[in-house]
Write a protein that holds these residues in place. Structure first.
Motif, PDB file in Angstrom:
ATOM      1  N   ALA A 103       0.835  -1.210   0.000  1.00 13.24           N
ATOM      2  CA  ALA A 103       0.000   0.000   0.000  1.00 13.24           C
ATOM      3  C   ALA A 103       0.868   1.257   0.000  1.00 13.24           C
ATOM      4  O   ALA A 103       0.582   2.228  -0.699  1.00 13.24           O
ATOM      5  N   LEU A 105       3.925   1.514  -1.178  1.00 14.30           N
ATOM      6  CA  LEU A 105       4.666   1.625  -2.436  1.00 14.30           C
ATOM      7  C   LEU A 105       3.783   1.850  -3.648  1.00 14.30           C
ATOM      8  O   LEU A 105       4.188   2.526  -4.590  1.00 14.30           O
ATOM      9  N   ASN A 106       2.596   1.263  -3.655  1.00 10.73           N
ATOM     10  CA  ASN A 106       1.804   1.312  -4.888  1.00 10.73           C
ATOM     11  C   ASN A 106       0.528   2.144  -4.778  1.00 10.73           C
ATOM     12  O   ASN A 106       0.022   2.615  -5.796  1.00 10.73           O
ATOM     13  N   SER A 107      -0.017   2.363  -3.581  1.00 13.90           N
ATOM     14  CA  SER A 107      -1.202   3.235  -3.470  1.00 13.90           C
ATOM     15  C   SER A 107      -0.817   4.644  -3.030  1.00 13.90           C
ATOM     16  O   SER A 107      -1.269   5.616  -3.622  1.00 13.90           O
ATOM     17  N   VAL A 108       0.010   4.750  -2.008  1.00 18.37           N
ATOM     18  CA  VAL A 108       0.319   6.094  -1.491  1.00 18.37           C
ATOM     19  C   VAL A 108       1.459   6.747  -2.288  1.00 18.37           C
ATOM     20  O   VAL A 108       1.320   7.862  -2.779  1.00 18.37           O
ATOM     21  N   GLU A 109       2.557   6.027  -2.460  1.00 19.78           N
ATOM     22  CA  GLU A 109       3.678   6.643  -3.194  1.00 19.78           C
ATOM     23  C   GLU A 109       3.328   6.870  -4.668  1.00 19.78           C
ATOM     24  O   GLU A 109       3.849   7.795  -5.301  1.00 19.78           O
ATOM     25  N   MET A 110       2.457   6.058  -5.214  1.00 17.60           N
ATOM     26  CA  MET A 110       1.992   6.256  -6.596  1.00 17.60           C
ATOM     27  C   MET A 110       1.319   7.623  -6.756  1.00 17.60           C
ATOM     28  O   MET A 110       1.330   8.212  -7.834  1.00 17.60           O
ATOM     29  N   LEU A 113       4.461  10.582  -5.163  1.00 16.35           N
ATOM     30  CA  LEU A 113       5.688  10.880  -5.905  1.00 16.35           C
ATOM     31  C   LEU A 113       5.445  11.841  -7.070  1.00 16.35           C
ATOM     32  O   LEU A 113       6.192  12.824  -7.215  1.00 16.35           O
ATOM     33  N   ARG A 141      -6.237   9.705  -1.458  1.00 17.39           N
ATOM     34  CA  ARG A 141      -5.318   8.912  -0.645  1.00 17.39           C
ATOM     35  C   ARG A 141      -5.164   9.410   0.798  1.00 17.39           C
ATOM     36  O   ARG A 141      -5.422   8.675   1.748  1.00 17.39           O
TER      37      ARG A 141
ATOM     38  N   ARG B  21      -8.165  -3.461 -11.599  1.00 22.61           N
ATOM     39  CA  ARG B  21      -7.075  -4.291 -11.091  1.00 22.61           C
ATOM     40  C   ARG B  21      -7.455  -5.693 -10.638  1.00 22.61           C
ATOM     41  O   ARG B  21      -6.570  -6.510 -10.406  1.00 22.61           O
ATOM     42  N   PHE B  56      -8.704   2.411   1.100  1.00 22.64           N
ATOM     43  CA  PHE B  56      -8.788   3.514   0.140  1.00 22.64           C
ATOM     44  C   PHE B  56     -10.097   3.479  -0.660  1.00 22.64           C
ATOM     45  O   PHE B  56     -10.298   4.302  -1.555  1.00 22.64           O
ATOM     46  N   PHE B  70      -5.793  -6.765   0.992  1.00 20.31           N
ATOM     47  CA  PHE B  70      -5.940  -5.779  -0.080  1.00 20.31           C
ATOM     48  C   PHE B  70      -4.573  -5.498  -0.689  1.00 20.31           C
ATOM     49  O   PHE B  70      -3.563  -5.986  -0.188  1.00 20.31           O
ATOM     50  N   GLU B  71      -4.562  -4.708  -1.763  1.00 19.13           N
ATOM     51  CA  GLU B  71      -3.379  -4.393  -2.586  1.00 19.13           C
ATOM     52  C   GLU B  71      -3.088  -5.569  -3.505  1.00 19.13           C
ATOM     53  O   GLU B  71      -2.709  -6.660  -3.053  1.00 19.13           O
ATOM     54  N   LEU B 105       5.671  -2.718  -9.849  1.00 16.82           N
ATOM     55  CA  LEU B 105       4.748  -1.854  -9.103  1.00 16.82           C
ATOM     56  C   LEU B 105       5.355  -0.516  -8.712  1.00 16.82           C
ATOM     57  O   LEU B 105       4.652   0.488  -8.631  1.00 16.82           O
ATOM     58  N   ASN B 106       6.660  -0.497  -8.404  1.00 11.12           N
ATOM     59  CA  ASN B 106       7.213   0.734  -7.842  1.00 11.12           C
ATOM     60  C   ASN B 106       8.212   1.445  -8.745  1.00 11.12           C
ATOM     61  O   ASN B 106       8.416   2.649  -8.601  1.00 11.12           O
ATOM     62  N   GLU B 109       5.537   1.088 -12.903  1.00  9.59           N
ATOM     63  CA  GLU B 109       4.198   1.698 -12.810  1.00  9.59           C
ATOM     64  C   GLU B 109       4.255   3.095 -12.187  1.00  9.59           C
ATOM     65  O   GLU B 109       3.422   3.943 -12.478  1.00  9.59           O
ATOM     66  N   MET B 110       5.229   3.344 -11.353  1.00 10.05           N
ATOM     67  CA  MET B 110       5.427   4.682 -10.775  1.00 10.05           C
ATOM     68  C   MET B 110       5.671   5.719 -11.873  1.00 10.05           C
ATOM     69  O   MET B 110       5.342   6.892 -11.714  1.00 10.05           O
ATOM     70  N   LEU B 113       2.075   5.140 -14.716  1.00 14.17           N
ATOM     71  CA  LEU B 113       0.720   5.557 -14.340  1.00 14.17           C
ATOM     72  C   LEU B 113       0.524   7.067 -14.471  1.00 14.17           C
ATOM     73  O   LEU B 113      -0.476   7.495 -15.061  1.00 14.17           O
ATOM     74  N   PRO B 114       1.441   7.912 -13.951  1.00 14.69           N
ATOM     75  CA  PRO B 114       1.262   9.354 -14.163  1.00 14.69           C
ATOM     76  C   PRO B 114       1.169   9.704 -15.653  1.00 14.69           C
ATOM     77  O   PRO B 114       0.315  10.487 -16.068  1.00 14.69           O
TER      78      PRO B 114
END
Lengths: 213, 213
Positions: A103, A105-110, A113, A141, B21, B56, B70-71, B105-106, B109-110, B113-114
């Protein structure tokens, strides 16, 4: 070379110092009391051997005897499996730690960042893309994290690797004053970063980069 | 209720269909041949019970007897630990799978995704923030993935949960024509999505949302 070896850059420019991702690993190693050495690779000229360990030319990576691991999330999980001080060993505690690790790394930092990169590069708050990321972070978030953090000290019961990721992620948001409306998140960052293991990790990272100036 | 239960939204608008997802979890479950049921929660009005499982208010989550996870990354890791068809059991194979799972994921996708959110919302390619993310994705990430994917079929040896995340992440980039300069990445996506388990997962997700129209 035997034992745990953490590799990071030899030097970085001042702005990211204190936020380079080896800090997450140093923090975990200090919490667990695991002995380790730190090695460096050039920041300015990244060589083939660097890409063999870290295919994006980033840092950190960790070697544990014959095993070389990149991605700070994967390294933290590896260390969590070595030390109960980083991850509980019961089924639920371990599962909760892992879900909160992902969470962070992929929900909050997504969400945080992209927002932080906009802030870091001084983008206008009128920019429609900035506004989209502002909403992603501050509507989709942080209010949810705020509710979670208002009711518990750490994410998965005891302090774990999930808190290292979440607190370090929120710490960068706080650096750009993004937590002013989220007092529980801010208190959580304060609480996490007051831990002696974080203070040691931060001082060591700052000293490591300063040494090469 | 015993066994594996995957929970997703009852309905979503047409644009994200095929990319929600739960597809990553459906895909893994189909690859492993694990029996499961799918349940739904309202997309339009998210209730307290939803937030209890997924803080979330997002989807999916998985319940495995008494455990609720979750996640999607955490769920995939849980399933990987249940089935050798999703993650090798030898030390190196397992470690490589985990590092590439986190890399998808980090690291990838970081960046993707943006960029994809900018494309999805029709932002101008002249926008300086878009250009920053275009460079993050197409200079700092995809050329490195291209080199990796040009030399191997799957990321960690056999097909694993890491490929589910990476292929699904790159599939969204490809949807917005972001892989035109990266033929190995494009071939990898084609190869992964041709697998019967992905085709079944995609058809099932499309049917699930269409049923509620």
């Amino acid at each position: 070379m035997s034992g745990l070896v953490l590799t990071t850059f030899d030097w970085v420019p001042p702005p990211p110092r204190g936020f380079v991702r080896d800090i997450r690993i140093r923090w975990a190693l200090e919490e667990a009391g695991l002995p380790y050495r730190v090695e460096s690779v050039p920041f300015k000229e990244r060589k083939a051997v660097h890409f063999e360990h870290q295919p994006f030319g980033q840092v950190p990576w960790l070697t544990d005897d014959g095993l070389s691991i990149f991605e700070s999330g994967a390294i933290l999980l590896h260390l969590g499996e070595k030390s109960e001080k980083l991850m509980p060993t019961d089924t639920r505690g371990m599962s909760d730690t892992k879900e909160w690790l992902f969470a962070g790394l992929n929900s909050v930092e997504m969400a945080s960042l992209p927002w932080s990169l906009c802030k870091f590069s001084g983008q206008s708050s009128d920019n429609p893309i900035f506004q989209q990321f502002e909403s992603f972070l501050k509507v989709s978030r942080l209010p949810h994290m705020e509710k979670v953090l208002a009711t518990r000290e750490w994410l998965a019961g005891p302090f774990t690797i999930a808190d290292i990721v979440m607190a370090d992620t929120l710490r960068l948001v706080d650096r750009f004053d993004g937590l002013t409306d989220f007092p529980a998140a801010r208190a959580y960052v304060g609480h996490a970063t007051a831990r002696p293991a974080f203070q040691k990790a931060l001082a060591d990272q700052m000293a490591h980069f300063a040494k090469a100036d």
